[in-house]
Design a protein around this motif. Structure first.
Motif, PDB file in Angstrom:
ATOM      1  N   GLU A   1       0.101  -9.478  -7.166  1.00 27.79           N
ATOM      2  CA  GLU A   1       0.428  -7.929  -7.151  1.00 27.79           C
ATOM      3  C   GLU A   1       1.856  -7.468  -7.325  1.00 27.79           C
ATOM      4  OE1 GLU A   1      -0.729  -4.047  -7.600  1.00 27.79           O
ATOM      5  OE2 GLU A   1      -2.010  -5.611  -7.389  1.00 27.79           O
ATOM      6  N   GLY A   2       2.335  -6.993  -8.316  1.00 30.99           N
ATOM      7  CA  GLY A   2       3.647  -6.653  -8.643  1.00 30.99           C
ATOM      8  C   GLY A   2       4.614  -7.973  -8.470  1.00 30.99           C
ATOM      9  N   GLN A   3       5.686  -8.094  -7.781  1.00 30.07           N
ATOM     10  CA  GLN A   3       6.442  -9.078  -7.416  1.00 30.07           C
ATOM     11  C   GLN A   3       5.883 -10.199  -6.426  1.00 30.07           C
ATOM     12  OE1 GLN A   3      10.033  -6.804  -6.419  1.00 30.07           O
ATOM     13  NE2 GLN A   3      10.889  -7.041  -8.275  1.00 30.07           N
ATOM     14  N   SER A   4       4.965  -9.656  -5.689  1.00 33.48           N
ATOM     15  CA  SER A   4       4.364 -10.755  -4.645  1.00 33.48           C
ATOM     16  C   SER A   4       3.333 -11.744  -5.314  1.00 33.48           C
ATOM     17  CB  SER A   4       3.553 -10.008  -3.751  1.00 33.48           C
ATOM     18  OG  SER A   4       4.316  -8.896  -3.189  1.00 33.48           O
ATOM     19  N   ASP A   5       3.491 -12.945  -5.163  1.00 29.13           N
ATOM     20  CA  ASP A   5       2.737 -14.011  -5.804  1.00 29.13           C
ATOM     21  C   ASP A   5       2.190 -14.844  -4.704  1.00 29.13           C
ATOM     22  OD1 ASP A   5       1.689 -16.318  -7.087  1.00 29.13           O
ATOM     23  OD2 ASP A   5       3.201 -16.323  -8.594  1.00 29.13           O
ATOM     24  N   LEU A   6       1.163 -14.838  -4.183  1.00 28.99           N
ATOM     25  CA  LEU A   6       0.412 -15.652  -3.060  1.00 28.99           C
ATOM     26  C   LEU A   6      -0.421 -16.671  -3.514  1.00 28.99           C
ATOM     27  CD1 LEU A   6      -0.359 -12.635  -0.724  1.00 28.99           C
ATOM     28  CD2 LEU A   6       1.683 -13.538  -1.310  1.00 28.99           C
ATOM     29  N   SER A   7      -0.222 -17.812  -2.663  1.00 27.80           N
ATOM     30  CA  SER A   7      -1.450 -18.962  -2.846  1.00 27.80           C
ATOM     31  C   SER A   7      -2.311 -18.650  -1.519  1.00 27.80           C
ATOM     32  CB  SER A   7      -0.714 -20.235  -2.910  1.00 27.80           C
ATOM     33  OG  SER A   7      -1.671 -20.927  -2.841  1.00 27.80           O
ATOM     34  N   VAL A   8      -3.380 -18.656  -1.495  1.00 26.19           N
ATOM     35  CA  VAL A   8      -4.232 -18.232  -0.550  1.00 26.19           C
ATOM     36  C   VAL A   8      -5.152 -19.478  -0.216  1.00 26.19           C
ATOM     37  CG1 VAL A   8      -5.865 -16.516   0.742  1.00 26.19           C
ATOM     38  CG2 VAL A   8      -3.672 -15.820  -0.634  1.00 26.19           C
ATOM     39  N   GLY A   9      -5.479 -19.788   0.905  1.00 27.20           N
ATOM     40  CA  GLY A   9      -6.574 -20.743   1.222  1.00 27.20           C
ATOM     41  C   GLY A   9      -7.431 -20.248   2.328  1.00 27.20           C
ATOM     42  N   THR A  10      -8.760 -20.142   2.000  1.00 25.15           N
ATOM     43  CA  THR A  10      -9.769 -19.470   3.014  1.00 25.15           C
ATOM     44  C   THR A  10     -11.223 -20.392   2.722  1.00 25.15           C
ATOM     45  OG1 THR A  10     -10.365 -17.964   1.146  1.00 25.15           O
ATOM     46  CG2 THR A  10      -8.930 -17.150   3.229  1.00 25.15           C
TER      47      THR A  10
ATOM     48  N   LEU B   1      -2.884  -7.224   0.052  1.00 24.49           N
ATOM     49  CA  LEU B   1      -1.702  -7.194  -0.442  1.00 24.49           C
ATOM     50  C   LEU B   1      -1.200  -5.942  -0.813  1.00 24.49           C
ATOM     51  CD1 LEU B   1       0.724  -8.882  -1.547  1.00 24.49           C
ATOM     52  CD2 LEU B   1      -0.439  -9.713  -3.467  1.00 24.49           C
ATOM     53  N   LYS B   2      -2.245  -5.303  -1.466  1.00 20.96           N
ATOM     54  CA  LYS B   2      -1.510  -4.021  -2.055  1.00 20.96           C
ATOM     55  C   LYS B   2      -1.399  -3.136  -0.895  1.00 20.96           C
ATOM     56  CE  LYS B   2      -4.327  -3.778  -6.243  1.00 20.96           C
ATOM     57  NZ  LYS B   2      -5.529  -3.109  -6.941  1.00 20.96           N
ATOM     58  N   GLN B   3      -2.250  -3.085   0.242  1.00 21.40           N
ATOM     59  CA  GLN B   3      -1.671  -2.547   1.420  1.00 21.40           C
ATOM     60  C   GLN B   3      -0.503  -2.423   2.174  1.00 21.40           C
ATOM     61  OE1 GLN B   3      -4.926  -2.996   3.922  1.00 21.40           O
ATOM     62  NE2 GLN B   3      -6.367  -2.018   2.730  1.00 21.40           N
ATOM     63  N   ALA B   4      -0.035  -3.987   2.009  1.00 23.21           N
ATOM     64  CA  ALA B   4       1.285  -4.367   2.802  1.00 23.21           C
ATOM     65  C   ALA B   4       2.166  -3.931   1.717  1.00 23.21           C
ATOM     66  CB  ALA B   4       1.219  -5.896   2.696  1.00 23.21           C
ATOM     67  N   ARG B   5       2.129  -4.059   0.525  1.00 26.50           N
ATOM     68  CA  ARG B   5       3.424  -3.564  -0.458  1.00 26.50           C
ATOM     69  C   ARG B   5       3.631  -2.007  -0.366  1.00 26.50           C
ATOM     70  NH1 ARG B   5       5.576  -6.699  -4.598  1.00 26.50           N
ATOM     71  NH2 ARG B   5       5.780  -4.639  -5.880  1.00 26.50           N
ATOM     72  N   ILE B   6       2.549  -1.267  -0.121  1.00 29.49           N
ATOM     73  CA  ILE B   6       2.653   0.119  -0.093  1.00 29.49           C
ATOM     74  C   ILE B   6       3.480   0.502   1.218  1.00 29.49           C
ATOM     75  CG2 ILE B   6       1.409   2.133   0.484  1.00 29.49           C
ATOM     76  CD1 ILE B   6      -0.850   1.152  -1.360  1.00 29.49           C
TER      77      ILE B   6
ATOM     78  N   ASP C   1      17.502  -0.034  12.931  1.00 28.23           N
ATOM     79  CA  ASP C   1      16.859   0.359  14.050  1.00 28.23           C
ATOM     80  C   ASP C   1      15.363   0.106  13.731  1.00 28.23           C
ATOM     81  OD1 ASP C   1      16.002   1.867  16.319  1.00 28.23           O
ATOM     82  OD2 ASP C   1      17.087   3.303  16.174  1.00 28.23           O
ATOM     83  N   PRO C   2      14.566  -0.403  14.746  1.00 27.04           N
ATOM     84  CA  PRO C   2      13.124  -0.458  14.654  1.00 27.04           C
ATOM     85  C   PRO C   2      12.577   0.724  14.775  1.00 27.04           C
ATOM     86  CG  PRO C   2      14.047  -2.274  16.056  1.00 27.04           C
ATOM     87  CD  PRO C   2      15.262  -1.369  15.657  1.00 27.04           C
ATOM     88  N   ALA C   3      13.230   1.706  15.219  1.00 20.41           N
ATOM     89  CA  ALA C   3      12.505   3.065  15.370  1.00 20.41           C
ATOM     90  C   ALA C   3      12.384   3.912  13.945  1.00 20.41           C
ATOM     91  CB  ALA C   3      13.683   4.130  16.087  1.00 20.41           C
ATOM     92  N   LEU C   4      12.910   3.057  12.850  1.00 16.40           N
ATOM     93  CA  LEU C   4      12.815   3.610  11.466  1.00 16.40           C
ATOM     94  C   LEU C   4      11.437   3.131  11.038  1.00 16.40           C
ATOM     95  CD1 LEU C   4      16.157   2.614  10.106  1.00 16.40           C
ATOM     96  CD2 LEU C   4      15.541   4.739  10.343  1.00 16.40           C
ATOM     97  N   ALA C   5      10.605   2.339  11.772  1.00 19.93           N
ATOM     98  CA  ALA C   5       9.254   1.786  11.168  1.00 19.93           C
ATOM     99  C   ALA C   5       8.512   2.980  11.029  1.00 19.93           C
ATOM    100  CB  ALA C   5       8.731   0.777  12.141  1.00 19.93           C
ATOM    101  N   LEU C   6       7.753   3.063  10.005  1.00 15.81           N
ATOM    102  CA  LEU C   6       6.596   4.038   9.439  1.00 15.81           C
ATOM    103  C   LEU C   6       5.293   3.199   9.510  1.00 15.81           C
ATOM    104  CD1 LEU C   6       8.226   5.603   6.079  1.00 15.81           C
ATOM    105  CD2 LEU C   6       8.376   6.375   8.346  1.00 15.81           C
ATOM    106  N   GLY C   7       5.127   2.033   9.495  1.00 13.73           N
ATOM    107  CA  GLY C   7       3.938   1.392   9.379  1.00 13.73           C
ATOM    108  C   GLY C   7       4.293  -0.170  10.042  1.00 13.73           C
ATOM    109  N   GLN C   8       3.112  -0.636  10.141  1.00 16.88           N
ATOM    110  CA  GLN C   8       2.802  -2.124  10.662  1.00 16.88           C
ATOM    111  C   GLN C   8       3.836  -3.146   9.997  1.00 16.88           C
ATOM    112  OE1 GLN C   8      -0.863  -4.261  10.634  1.00 16.88           O
ATOM    113  NE2 GLN C   8      -0.679  -4.607  12.629  1.00 16.88           N
ATOM    114  N   VAL C   9       3.764  -3.327   8.634  1.00 20.54           N
ATOM    115  CA  VAL C   9       4.469  -4.372   8.130  1.00 20.54           C
ATOM    116  C   VAL C   9       5.883  -4.142   8.052  1.00 20.54           C
ATOM    117  CG1 VAL C   9       4.958  -5.618   5.729  1.00 20.54           C
ATOM    118  CG2 VAL C   9       2.615  -4.682   6.497  1.00 20.54           C
TER     119      VAL C   9
ATOM    120  N   VAL D   1      10.360 -10.025   4.509  1.00 23.99           N
ATOM    121  CA  VAL D   1       9.385  -9.310   3.798  1.00 23.99           C
ATOM    122  C   VAL D   1       8.280 -10.416   3.551  1.00 23.99           C
ATOM    123  CG1 VAL D   1      10.824  -9.796   1.482  1.00 23.99           C
ATOM    124  CG2 VAL D   1       8.850  -7.721   1.949  1.00 23.99           C
ATOM    125  N   ALA D   2       8.627 -11.602   2.838  1.00 27.21           N
ATOM    126  CA  ALA D   2       7.645 -12.341   2.573  1.00 27.21           C
ATOM    127  C   ALA D   2       6.820 -13.025   3.741  1.00 27.21           C
ATOM    128  CB  ALA D   2       8.435 -13.614   1.858  1.00 27.21           C
ATOM    129  N   GLY D   3       7.549 -13.170   4.678  1.00 19.16           N
ATOM    130  CA  GLY D   3       6.613 -13.625   5.872  1.00 19.16           C
ATOM    131  C   GLY D   3       5.804 -12.397   6.484  1.00 19.16           C
TER     132      GLY D   3
END
Length: 247
Positions: A25-34, A46-51, A71-79, A98-100
């Protein structure tokens, strides 16, 4: 412009009981194992995280460019909150995590839904497994690359790598690989960047690893330059007879 980068090490991905697939998605390229493939769910997460990351950048442009903690007080969301706190702990800017952070966001929900998950994002790994896993250390042109593995007991792990000679990420050092273990892959990512920044020559390896182990939440660290390696903390190493990836 998004740019495709072939991640050849992914040809080596594997793991008992896991199916691996790619999610982009965009610049994010994941390898996922489930345990069973869920690319639809992984892509949604992934879309939610990027948003969340994009919203943080729009609200504070320094979020994208700062190489020092904000400052961590700038946080708007979880990621972005994870990124800000990780950057503060490791003494680097939030984008160093960001990647982690994205790997963690995607992996945590997949693991909750499916029981186990591995998410690799440009060399930064979130892993939750009921079995022991081995993660190979990829260190570019070093003769140790792919020959050494880190043994991970069952549980939840963040294993992240920074390199001054490999990959597109910014590093101020010259390490072939700077690897950090934590329960939090966002913190592992930020700390790996800071660890790599401290390595300019082989003589820096031990002191840099010892520094990383003092970061709250870091459980282990490993650094490679050329034929030399230093490791400490909860890093159990094993020799790999054949160059490999996740097992």
């Amino acid at each position: 412009m998004d740019q495709f980068v072939e991640r050849r090490y992914r040809r080596l991905h594997g793991g008992d009981g896991l199916a691996f697939y790619r999610v982009v998605e965009g610049q994010s390229d994941l390898s996922v194992g489930t345990p069973r493939p869920r690319p639809d769910l992984a892509r949604q997460l992934l879309k939610q995280a990027r948003i969340q990351v994009e919203a943080a950048i729009a609200a504070c442009p320094a979020f994208l460019t700062s190489m020092v903690p904000l400052d961590p007080a700038l946080a708007l969301g979880q990621v972005d909150g994870w990124m800000l706190r990780a950057g503060q702990a490791a003494g680097v800017g939030p984008m160093a995590a960001v990647a982690g952070a994205i790997a963690r966001y995607v992996g945590e929900t997949l693991a909750l839904r499916l029981g186990e998950a591995v998410v690799e994002n440009g060399g930064d790994l979130y892993l939750k497994s009921a079995a022991q896993r081995i993660v190979a250390v990829y260190a570019g042109a070093s003769p140790l690359s792919g020959r050494v593995g880190i043994v991970l007991p069952p549980g939840e792990w963040g294993v992240c790598t920074s390199a001054g000679r490999v990959g597109p990420s910014i590093s101020l050092g010259r390490a072939d690989a700077a690897v950090v273990l934590s329960r939090d892959s966002a913190l592992a990512d930020a700390a790996a960047t800071a660890l790599g920044n401290r390595i300019r020559r082989e003589e820096d390896l031990s002191a840099a690893v010892n520094w990383a182990l003092q970061v709250p939440g870091v459980l282990g660290a490993l650094a490679v330059q050329g034929q030399q390696m230093a490791a400490g903390g909860a890093v159990e190493l094993t020799a790999l007879a054949v160059k490999g990836g996740l097992q």
